[in-house]
Enzyme design. Structure first.
Site, mmCIF file in Angstrom:
data_model
loop_
_atom_site.group_PDB
_atom_site.id
_atom_site.type_symbol
_atom_site.label_atom_id
_atom_site.label_comp_id
_atom_site.label_asym_id
_atom_site.label_seq_id
_atom_site.Cartn_x
_atom_site.Cartn_y
_atom_site.Cartn_z
ATOM 1 N N CYS A 90 0.976 -1.090 -0.066
ATOM 2 C CA CYS A 90 0.104 0.247 -0.138
ATOM 3 C C CYS A 90 0.913 1.444 -0.189
ATOM 4 O O CYS A 90 1.991 1.015 0.301
ATOM 5 C CB CYS A 90 -0.866 -0.179 1.037
ATOM 6 S SG CYS A 90 -2.004 1.482 1.580
ATOM 7 N N SER B 201 0.671 3.631 1.987
ATOM 8 C CA SER B 201 1.204 3.888 3.319
ATOM 9 C C SER B 201 2.654 3.395 3.710
ATOM 10 O O SER B 201 3.218 3.978 4.587
ATOM 11 C CB SER B 201 0.182 3.837 4.231
ATOM 12 O OG SER B 201 -0.914 4.317 3.641
ATOM 13 N N HIS C 272 5.068 5.604 2.057
ATOM 14 C CA HIS C 272 5.196 6.859 2.682
ATOM 15 C C HIS C 272 6.147 6.526 4.151
ATOM 16 O O HIS C 272 6.994 7.609 4.282
ATOM 17 C CB HIS C 272 3.962 7.408 3.215
ATOM 18 C CG HIS C 272 3.219 8.024 1.717
ATOM 19 N ND1 HIS C 272 3.719 8.545 0.779
ATOM 20 C CD2 HIS C 272 1.564 8.085 1.666
ATOM 21 C CE1 HIS C 272 2.753 8.724 -0.012
ATOM 22 N NE2 HIS C 272 1.391 8.912 0.357
ATOM 23 N N CYS D 23 -6.831 -3.124 3.979
ATOM 24 C CA CYS D 23 -6.667 -1.613 4.134
ATOM 25 C C CYS D 23 -7.261 -0.825 2.873
ATOM 26 O O CYS D 23 -8.379 -0.503 3.000
ATOM 27 C CB CYS D 23 -5.163 -1.040 4.250
ATOM 28 S SG CYS D 23 -4.768 0.467 4.058
HETATM 29 N N1 APR Z 1 -4.535 14.835 -10.371
HETATM 30 C C1 APR Z 1 -5.127 13.638 -10.289
HETATM 31 N N2 APR Z 1 -4.880 12.202 -9.998
HETATM 32 C C2 APR Z 1 -3.484 12.380 -9.716
HETATM 33 C C3 APR Z 1 -2.618 13.621 -9.306
HETATM 34 C C4 APR Z 1 -3.464 14.715 -9.705
HETATM 35 N N3 APR Z 1 -2.566 16.082 -9.605
HETATM 36 N N4 APR Z 1 -1.455 13.321 -8.999
HETATM 37 C C5 APR Z 1 -1.514 11.830 -9.223
HETATM 38 N N5 APR Z 1 -2.682 11.530 -9.293
HETATM 39 C C6 APR Z 1 -3.039 10.142 -9.550
HETATM 40 C C7 APR Z 1 -1.936 9.010 -9.918
HETATM 41 O O1 APR Z 1 -1.792 9.023 -11.388
HETATM 42 C C8 APR Z 1 -2.423 7.749 -9.434
HETATM 43 O O2 APR Z 1 -3.288 6.898 -10.160
HETATM 44 O O3 APR Z 1 -3.534 9.518 -8.269
HETATM 45 C C9 APR Z 1 -3.269 8.368 -8.091
HETATM 46 C C10 APR Z 1 -2.872 7.605 -6.854
HETATM 47 O O4 APR Z 1 -2.795 6.284 -6.872
HETATM 48 P P1 APR Z 1 -1.816 5.573 -5.949
HETATM 49 O O5 APR Z 1 -0.431 6.196 -6.139
HETATM 50 O O6 APR Z 1 -2.055 4.056 -6.610
HETATM 51 O O7 APR Z 1 -2.159 5.332 -4.432
HETATM 52 P P2 APR Z 1 -3.323 4.716 -3.490
HETATM 53 O O8 APR Z 1 -2.935 3.418 -3.150
HETATM 54 O O9 APR Z 1 -4.855 4.517 -4.427
HETATM 55 O O10 APR Z 1 -3.666 5.738 -2.426
HETATM 56 C C11 APR Z 1 -3.735 7.195 -2.423
HETATM 57 O O11 APR Z 1 -4.255 7.547 -0.195
HETATM 58 O O12 APR Z 1 -4.124 6.338 1.570
HETATM 59 C C12 APR Z 1 -3.528 7.154 0.689
HETATM 60 O O13 APR Z 1 -1.316 7.333 1.193
HETATM 61 C C13 APR Z 1 -2.184 6.962 0.270
HETATM 62 O O14 APR Z 1 -2.034 9.157 -0.278
HETATM 63 C C14 APR Z 1 -2.165 8.122 -0.821
HETATM 64 C C15 APR Z 1 -3.635 7.790 -1.368
HETATM 65 ZN ZN ZN Z 2 -2.875 0.888 3.504
#
Ligand code: APR
Ligand code: ZN
Ligand code: ZN
Length: 372
Positions: free
Chosen positions: A46, A48, A51, A174
């Protein structure tokens, strides 16, 4: 029988911030009172975890065993453990539920007060069950799943249906539950409503699944990576927007296309900028924005934006009361109410964990499952 004995096994230890995963032999001490020893079957990777690896969460101490999205089998139990026995299939809980405190008894929240009283990364007695090369290794988010065996407190274990044989069930630990519950429990998306989801990673896609099952009429996916649009539409998005395709801010686009803004906006990226875009794309009089992405940045906005009637919310673990509701989510999965397989793009043996993190960084993967 392993009860009462120290177990030696393999784990991915993170010795310090930004360090590569080191597959080590560790010692896992037997579970103390009200603790459960779990043999992991599978774990998701994930954001997190990433991070934390990067040192973005101050509470995480090193050396640590990361990972929090797992499924496993109970190997042994400590004194006083009720309702869980060796051989049970379980999901460790990032949001524990003691069942007795003021918050656990209150239907408005899924938080638990006992969690606040303890040091992050240690069991309730202030010690760790992990050692490696003579050093104490910290636990992580009450779970630590990047290891063959882990010890978790009873209140952080949900017993699930033995028939849940698919490894993808770990996503209920999660990512899936967080997104899905944000739509159903936190926003309470209503039938025929309009929703916008910013960020179409594992979390955003699970939000889409929740909006769809709640009967939303329009589900607008927003992502700067258009490769995510096909899967978003497959899961229920009715349209997708790439903010980079337009000269004006994405919130303005959404206001125009929805005749004044969406009923529900979800931020699933973790940037202040997208949080504000979500807020601005919600209807001025009754729109609700739910922030799910975790971010270290500071949010600042004119309070007038809320005074007109908007609501800004957030939740943790999708608002689910974990011990009670994780088993129900697993039953819903078995009853095919939703399909977690759609979120799984890669599977790797546990030892290839570093490859899994490379995939996460590449943007090509939704979820990687590591199999033990
Ligand atoms: N606008 C729109 N989408 C964006 C932007 C933006 N400016 N910047 C990044 N993205 C998209 C990415 O292309 C990606 O598809 O946001 C998505 C984030 O997905 P993941 O990196 O797979 O993250 P995810 O596991 O879904 O978690 C998202 O939630 O729990 C929190 O820590 C986690 O901050 C993270 C968020
Ligand atoms: Zn998680
Ligand atoms: Zn409690």
């Amino acid at each position: 029988e392993s009860a009462g004995q120290v177990i030696k096994c393999k784990a991915a230890v993170t010795w310090e911030k930004d360090a590569p995963f080191s597959i080590e032999e560790i010692e896992v001490a037997p579970p103390k009172a009200h603790e459960v020893l779990i043999k992991l079957i599978a774990t998701g990777i994930c954001r997190s975890d990433d991070h934390s690896l990067e040192g973005k969460f101050a509470a995480v101490k090193f050396p640590v065993i990361l990972g929090h999205e797992g499924v496993g089998i109970v190997e042994s139990i400590g004194d006083g453990v009720k309702d869980i026995k060796p051989g049970d299939k379980v999901i460790p809980l990032v949001a524990p539920q003691c069942g007795k405190c003021q918050c656990c008894k209150d239907p408005r929240t899924n938080r638990c007060l006992t969690r606040l009283k303890r040091q992050f990364g240690l069991m309730s007695d202030g010690t760790s069950r992990f050692t490696c090369r003579g050093k104490q290794i910290y636990h992580f988010m009450n779970t630590s799943t990047f290891t063959e065996y882990t010890v978790v407190e009873e209140m952080a274990v949900a017993k699930i249906d033995d028939n849940a044989t698919m490894d993808s069930v770990c996503l209920i630990g999660c990512g899936f539950s967080t997104g899905y519950g944000s739509a159903l429990n936190t926003a309470k998306v209503h039938p025929e409503s309009t929703c916008a989801i910013f960020g179409l990673g594992g979390i955003g896609l699970a939000v889409i699944m929740g909006c769809k099952i709640a009967g939303a009429a329009r589900i607008i996916g927003v992502d700067i990576n258009p490769d995510k649009f096909d899967i978003a539409k497959e899961l229920g998005a009715t349209e997708c927007i790439n903010p980079n395709d337009y000269d004006k801010p994405v919130a303005e686009m959404i206001l125009e296309q929805t005749g004044g803004g969406v009923d529900y906006a979800f931020e699933c990226v973790g940037h202040a900028e997208t949080m504000l875009a979500a807020l601005h794309s919600s209807h001025f009089a009754f729109g609700t924005t739910v922030i799910i992405g975790a971010s270290a940045s500071t949010l600042s906005f004119d309070p007038m934006i809320l005074l007109s009637g908007r609501t800004l919310k957030s939740s943790s673990f999708g608002g689910w009361k974990s011990r009670l509701e994780v088993p129900k989510l697993v039953s819903d999965y078995l009853a095919k109410k939703f399909d977690l397989e759609k979120l799984v793009t890669h599977r790797l043996p546990f030892q290839k964990i570093s490859e899994g993190f490379d995939l996460l960084h590449s943007g090509k993967c939704i979820r990687t499952i590591l199999k033990f």
